[in-house]
Design a protein around this motif. Structure first.
Motif, PDB file in Angstrom:
ATOM      1  N   LEU A  44      53.526  67.792  29.883  1.00  0.00           N
ATOM      2  CA  LEU A  44      54.807  67.173  30.215  1.00  0.00           C
ATOM      3  C   LEU A  44      54.932  66.854  31.702  1.00  0.00           C
ATOM      4  CD1 LEU A  44      57.276  69.275  28.039  1.00  0.00           C
ATOM      5  CD2 LEU A  44      56.481  66.944  27.612  1.00  0.00           C
ATOM      6  N   LEU A  45      54.134  67.524  32.530  1.00  0.00           N
ATOM      7  CA  LEU A  45      54.192  67.289  33.975  1.00  0.00           C
ATOM      8  C   LEU A  45      53.515  65.970  34.326  1.00  0.00           C
ATOM      9  CD1 LEU A  45      53.226  70.839  35.279  1.00  0.00           C
ATOM     10  CD2 LEU A  45      55.522  69.866  35.097  1.00  0.00           C
ATOM     11  N   ASN A  46      54.031  65.335  35.372  1.00  0.00           N
ATOM     12  CA  ASN A  46      53.377  64.107  35.828  1.00  0.00           C
ATOM     13  C   ASN A  46      52.181  64.479  36.718  1.00  0.00           C
ATOM     14  OD1 ASN A  46      54.342  64.567  38.480  1.00  0.00           O
ATOM     15  ND2 ASN A  46      56.240  63.463  38.039  1.00  0.00           N
ATOM     16  N   ASP A  47      51.373  63.476  37.031  1.00  0.00           N
ATOM     17  CA  ASP A  47      50.151  63.725  37.794  1.00  0.00           C
ATOM     18  C   ASP A  47      50.437  64.322  39.170  1.00  0.00           C
ATOM     19  OD1 ASP A  47      48.524  62.886  35.742  1.00  0.00           O
ATOM     20  OD2 ASP A  47      48.392  60.822  36.468  1.00  0.00           O
ATOM     21  N   ARG A  48      51.534  63.929  39.777  1.00  0.00           N
ATOM     22  CA  ARG A  48      51.867  64.468  41.098  1.00  0.00           C
ATOM     23  C   ARG A  48      52.176  65.958  41.021  1.00  0.00           C
ATOM     24  NH1 ARG A  48      56.126  61.921  45.445  1.00  0.00           N
ATOM     25  NH2 ARG A  48      55.773  63.498  47.026  1.00  0.00           N
ATOM     26  N   ASP A  49      52.951  66.349  40.022  1.00  0.00           N
ATOM     27  CA  ASP A  49      53.273  67.768  39.863  1.00  0.00           C
ATOM     28  C   ASP A  49      52.009  68.577  39.557  1.00  0.00           C
ATOM     29  OD1 ASP A  49      55.969  67.343  40.330  1.00  0.00           O
ATOM     30  OD2 ASP A  49      56.449  67.121  38.198  1.00  0.00           O
ATOM     31  N   LEU A  50      51.147  68.032  38.717  1.00  0.00           N
ATOM     32  CA  LEU A  50      49.893  68.717  38.418  1.00  0.00           C
ATOM     33  C   LEU A  50      49.045  68.852  39.676  1.00  0.00           C
ATOM     34  CD1 LEU A  50      48.891  67.161  34.986  1.00  0.00           C
ATOM     35  CD2 LEU A  50      49.585  69.520  35.414  1.00  0.00           C
ATOM     36  N   ASN A  51      49.025  67.810  40.480  1.00  0.00           N
ATOM     37  CA  ASN A  51      48.266  67.844  41.728  1.00  0.00           C
ATOM     38  C   ASN A  51      48.819  68.912  42.661  1.00  0.00           C
ATOM     39  OD1 ASN A  51      46.264  66.995  43.527  1.00  0.00           O
ATOM     40  ND2 ASN A  51      47.701  65.647  44.593  1.00  0.00           N
ATOM     41  N   ARG A  57      44.450  66.688  35.151  1.00  0.00           N
ATOM     42  CA  ARG A  57      44.880  66.550  33.759  1.00  0.00           C
ATOM     43  C   ARG A  57      43.756  66.927  32.783  1.00  0.00           C
ATOM     44  NH1 ARG A  57      49.365  65.017  31.670  1.00  0.00           N
ATOM     45  NH2 ARG A  57      50.174  64.267  33.643  1.00  0.00           N
TER      46      ARG A  57
END
Length: 71
Positions: A44-51, A57
């Protein structure tokens, strides 16, 4: 003549073995539920939050396996 007694503990009934199998199944099922929930929440997290978390991902399944304690 010497007499020895075998005091090792054995499972004496099939009920004990079945209960152990059910407990193992329940434990494994709980681990899989934790894995699925972790994957879902991370997806559910976007790539920025994952980063920001330091997670790619493509690494989500591995991170979820580690979080759930699966091999």
């Amino acid at each position: 003549m010497a007499f020895t007694a075998d005091i090792r503990s054995y499972e004496t009934s099939i009920v004990d073995r079945i209960e152990r199998a059910i407990d193992g199944y329940k434990a494994q099922r709980a681990l899989r539920a934790t894995y699925r929930k972790t994957v879902h929440e991370l997806m559910l997290l976007n790539d920025r939050d994952l980063n920001d978390l330091g997670i790619d991902r493509q690494d989500i399944p591995a991170v979820a396996r580690e979080a759930a304690g699966l091999k």
